[in-house]
Design a protein around this motif. Structure first.
Motif, PDB file in Angstrom:
ATOM      1  N   PRO A 120      -6.492 -38.951 -24.975  1.00 19.24           N
ATOM      2  CA  PRO A 120      -5.916 -38.006 -24.010  1.00 19.24           C
ATOM      3  C   PRO A 120      -5.787 -36.612 -24.620  1.00 19.24           C
ATOM      4  N   ILE A 121      -6.012 -35.597 -23.807  1.00 22.47           N
ATOM      5  CA  ILE A 121      -5.932 -34.214 -24.259  1.00 22.47           C
ATOM      6  C   ILE A 121      -5.293 -33.400 -23.139  1.00 22.47           C
ATOM      7  N   THR A 122      -4.464 -32.441 -23.500  1.00 24.90           N
ATOM      8  CA  THR A 122      -3.771 -31.628 -22.503  1.00 24.90           C
ATOM      9  C   THR A 122      -4.655 -30.468 -22.059  1.00 24.90           C
ATOM     10  N   ALA A 123      -4.272 -29.857 -20.953  1.00 23.40           N
ATOM     11  CA  ALA A 123      -5.031 -28.712 -20.439  1.00 23.40           C
ATOM     12  C   ALA A 123      -4.995 -27.547 -21.442  1.00 23.40           C
ATOM     13  N   PHE A 124      -3.889 -27.385 -22.144  1.00 24.24           N
ATOM     14  CA  PHE A 124      -3.794 -26.327 -23.155  1.00 24.24           C
ATOM     15  C   PHE A 124      -4.766 -26.592 -24.301  1.00 24.24           C
ATOM     16  N   GLN A 125      -4.867 -27.852 -24.741  1.00 22.25           N
ATOM     17  CA  GLN A 125      -5.800 -28.182 -25.814  1.00 22.25           C
ATOM     18  C   GLN A 125      -7.242 -27.950 -25.376  1.00 22.25           C
ATOM     19  N   VAL A 126      -7.538 -28.200 -24.103  1.00 22.25           N
ATOM     20  CA  VAL A 126      -8.876 -27.933 -23.589  1.00 22.25           C
ATOM     21  C   VAL A 126      -9.174 -26.443 -23.643  1.00 22.25           C
ATOM     22  N   SER A 127      -8.186 -25.615 -23.267  1.00 21.79           N
ATOM     23  CA  SER A 127      -8.404 -24.173 -23.271  1.00 21.79           C
ATOM     24  C   SER A 127      -8.574 -23.627 -24.682  1.00 21.79           C
ATOM     25  N   VAL A 128      -7.928 -24.237 -25.670  1.00 25.95           N
ATOM     26  CA  VAL A 128      -8.033 -23.761 -27.055  1.00 25.95           C
ATOM     27  C   VAL A 128      -9.320 -24.262 -27.707  1.00 25.95           C
ATOM     28  N   MET A 129      -9.626 -25.546 -27.545  1.00 24.36           N
ATOM     29  CA  MET A 129     -10.758 -26.148 -28.245  1.00 24.36           C
ATOM     30  C   MET A 129     -12.071 -26.017 -27.495  1.00 24.36           C
ATOM     31  N   GLY A 130     -12.037 -25.692 -26.230  1.00 24.79           N
ATOM     32  CA  GLY A 130     -13.257 -25.616 -25.430  1.00 24.79           C
ATOM     33  C   GLY A 130     -13.431 -26.884 -24.612  1.00 24.79           C
ATOM     34  N   SER A 131     -14.313 -26.789 -23.637  1.00 29.52           N
ATOM     35  CA  SER A 131     -14.439 -27.901 -22.708  1.00 29.52           C
ATOM     36  C   SER A 131     -15.671 -28.772 -22.950  1.00 29.52           C
ATOM     37  N   ALA A 132     -16.282 -28.665 -24.116  1.00 29.05           N
ATOM     38  CA  ALA A 132     -17.446 -29.489 -24.405  1.00 29.05           C
ATOM     39  C   ALA A 132     -17.026 -30.950 -24.558  1.00 29.05           C
ATOM     40  N   HIS A 133     -17.682 -31.842 -23.854  1.00 25.83           N
ATOM     41  CA  HIS A 133     -17.459 -33.289 -23.893  1.00 25.83           C
ATOM     42  C   HIS A 133     -16.078 -33.698 -23.379  1.00 25.83           C
ATOM     43  N   VAL A 134     -15.402 -32.842 -22.643  1.00 24.54           N
ATOM     44  CA  VAL A 134     -14.106 -33.178 -22.064  1.00 24.54           C
ATOM     45  C   VAL A 134     -14.335 -33.701 -20.654  1.00 24.54           C
ATOM     46  N   GLU A 135     -13.707 -34.825 -20.326  1.00 25.28           N
ATOM     47  CA  GLU A 135     -13.821 -35.419 -19.007  1.00 25.28           C
ATOM     48  C   GLU A 135     -12.434 -35.579 -18.408  1.00 25.28           C
ATOM     49  N   GLU A 136     -12.377 -35.588 -17.084  1.00 24.53           N
ATOM     50  CA  GLU A 136     -11.106 -35.853 -16.430  1.00 24.53           C
ATOM     51  C   GLU A 136     -10.842 -37.349 -16.508  1.00 24.53           C
ATOM     52  N   ALA A 137      -9.670 -37.706 -16.987  1.00 25.44           N
ATOM     53  CA  ALA A 137      -9.313 -39.114 -17.146  1.00 25.44           C
ATOM     54  C   ALA A 137      -9.095 -39.739 -15.776  1.00 25.44           C
ATOM     55  N   PRO A 138      -9.494 -40.988 -15.595  1.00 22.40           N
ATOM     56  CA  PRO A 138      -9.273 -41.645 -14.304  1.00 22.40           C
ATOM     57  C   PRO A 138      -7.784 -41.859 -14.060  1.00 22.40           C
ATOM     58  N   SER A 139      -7.375 -41.720 -12.806  1.00 27.02           N
ATOM     59  CA  SER A 139      -5.957 -41.892 -12.497  1.00 27.02           C
ATOM     60  C   SER A 139      -5.569 -43.353 -12.463  1.00 27.02           C
ATOM     61  N   VAL A 140      -6.531 -44.240 -12.251  1.00 26.55           N
ATOM     62  CA  VAL A 140      -6.261 -45.671 -12.227  1.00 26.55           C
ATOM     63  C   VAL A 140      -6.689 -46.254 -13.563  1.00 26.55           C
ATOM     64  N   PRO A 141      -5.829 -47.034 -14.231  1.00 26.08           N
ATOM     65  CA  PRO A 141      -6.221 -47.597 -15.516  1.00 26.08           C
ATOM     66  C   PRO A 141      -7.396 -48.551 -15.365  1.00 26.08           C
ATOM     67  N   THR A 142      -8.364 -48.426 -16.259  1.00 24.82           N
ATOM     68  CA  THR A 142      -9.558 -49.257 -16.171  1.00 24.82           C
ATOM     69  C   THR A 142      -9.348 -50.607 -16.841  1.00 24.82           C
ATOM     70  N   LEU A 143      -8.528 -50.683 -17.868  1.00 25.09           N
ATOM     71  CA  LEU A 143      -8.257 -51.941 -18.555  1.00 25.09           C
ATOM     72  C   LEU A 143      -6.912 -52.493 -18.098  1.00 25.09           C
ATOM     73  N   THR A 144      -6.892 -53.756 -17.731  1.00 25.80           N
ATOM     74  CA  THR A 144      -5.641 -54.395 -17.336  1.00 25.80           C
ATOM     75  C   THR A 144      -5.550 -55.767 -17.975  1.00 25.80           C
ATOM     76  N   LEU A 145      -4.342 -56.227 -18.160  1.00 30.94           N
ATOM     77  CA  LEU A 145      -4.084 -57.561 -18.675  1.00 30.94           C
ATOM     78  C   LEU A 145      -2.969 -58.139 -17.829  1.00 30.94           C
TER      79      LEU A 145
END
Length: 86
Positions: free
Chosen positions: A35-60
């Motif tokens: 996970p990365i915050t919007a501020f970290q994206v603005s500082v480090m750049g947006s290369a290889h950054v994806e929007e995380a899915p709102s629904v968890p993909t792994l469940t148990l």
């Protein structure tokens, strides 16, 4: 008195409209699965950054879980008839 009724009606209309205008959820981002915050994206750049899915993909058991949690919580497969290693 007329102003008081008008003010009360206006306050009620504004208060009821606040719930409708609110965003459901702010977007979250991830970089290489972390996970990365919007501020970290603005500082480090947006290369290889994806929007995380709102629904968890792994469940148990119907609950969200990380890959590590799934590995820890699942039972180990025991091999019968093998010698214990010393």
């Amino acid at each position: 008195m007329k102003r008081l009724v008008l003010f009360a009606a206006l306050a009620t209309a504004i208060a009821s409209g606040i719930d409708v205008a609110a965003a459901a959820e702010l977007p979250t981002y991830e970089l290489a699965g972390f996970p990365i915050t919007a501020f970290q994206v603005s500082v480090m750049g947006s290369a290889h950054v994806e929007e995380a899915p709102s629904v968890p993909t792994l469940t148990l058991g119907g609950l969200p879980a990380s890959p590590h949690q799934i590995e820890v919580l699942t039972t180990r497969k025991k091999v019968l008839g093998s010698k214990p290693q010393s």
